[in-house]
Write an enzyme that holds these catalytic residues in place. Structure first.
Site, PDB file in Angstrom:
ATOM      1  CB  CYS A  65      -1.416   0.003   1.407  1.00  0.00           C
ATOM      2  SG  CYS A  65      -0.285   0.476   2.605  1.00  0.00           S
TER       3      CYS A  65
HETATM    4  C1  RB5 Z   1      -4.095   5.170   0.777  1.00  0.00           C
HETATM    5  O1  RB5 Z   1      -4.472   6.426   0.101  1.00  0.00           O
HETATM    6  C2  RB5 Z   1      -3.190   5.146   1.414  1.00  0.00           C
HETATM    7  O2  RB5 Z   1      -4.483   5.271   3.068  1.00  0.00           O
HETATM    8  C3  RB5 Z   1      -2.937   3.622   1.894  1.00  0.00           C
HETATM    9  O3  RB5 Z   1      -2.165   3.429   0.477  1.00  0.00           O
HETATM   10  C4  RB5 Z   1      -2.124   2.978   3.056  1.00  0.00           C
HETATM   11  O4  RB5 Z   1      -1.192   3.506   3.170  1.00  0.00           O
HETATM   12  C5  RB5 Z   1      -2.749   2.820   4.012  1.00  0.00           C
HETATM   13  O5  RB5 Z   1      -1.740   2.599   5.176  1.00  0.00           O
END
Ligand code: RB5
Length: 154
Positions: A65
């Site tokens: 993420c």
């Molecule tokens: C998405 O914007 C972001 O919150 C996600 O990719 C991640 O970093 C969450 O921990």
């Protein structure tokens, strides 16, 4: 090795690169999405990756993420998953050797693709040592998981 690979929109650009590099190295990739920059929720993809690992469909999982933090928190909610957020090769290797990490989480907005590939390589080469002290600690982690399973507050 069979590797489940997943990402939210923040991790998607790195997922594309890792998918190709893993296949080039001879791994079988079970791509769990997402497949575009459109915003999605990381727990949905962390669950898909985690399910591949706990079912045995995949040997290990990689979840991406933006920061790697949400992916790691979500994946660790699935019993049987030991996810680690590693942005250096030492942690990636030791996380397997000492702690038997089975899902690697990376923040695609934190590290570049070349470092990510080095981290993934170090993690994939590592094996759990089964040393008595590490097995004892892992057994305690597993006991915690059993103890608190199904006891979450609504
Ligand atoms: C998405 O914007 C972001 O919150 C996600 O990719 C991640 O970093 C969450 O921990």
């Amino acid at each position: 090795m069979k590797i489940a690979l997943g990402a939210d929109h923040g991790g998607f650009p790195l997922k594309r690169i890792l998918h190709l590099r893993l296949e080039e190295k001879g791994h079988s990739v079970l791509d769990q999405g997402t497949d575009s920059d459109a915003a999605v929720d990381y727990p949905d993809y962390a669950l898909k990756v985690a399910e591949c690992v706990v079912s045995g469909e995949a040997d290990r999982g990689i979840m991406l993420c933006g920061s790697g933090v949400g992916a790691c928190v979500a994946a660790n909610k699935v019993p049987g998953i030991r996810a680690g957020l590693c942005h250096d090769t030492f942690s990636a290797r030791q996380g397997v050797v000492d702690d038997d990490v089975n899902v690697l989480c990376l923040g695609a907005r934190v590290i570049g693709p070349e470092l990510a590939i080095e981290i993934v390589d170090a993690w994939l080469k590592a094996r759990f040592s089964k040393a008595e002290r590490h097995q004892r600690r892992l057994n305690k982690v597993l006991a915690l998981e059993r103890h608190f399973s199904g006891r979450a507050k609504k």
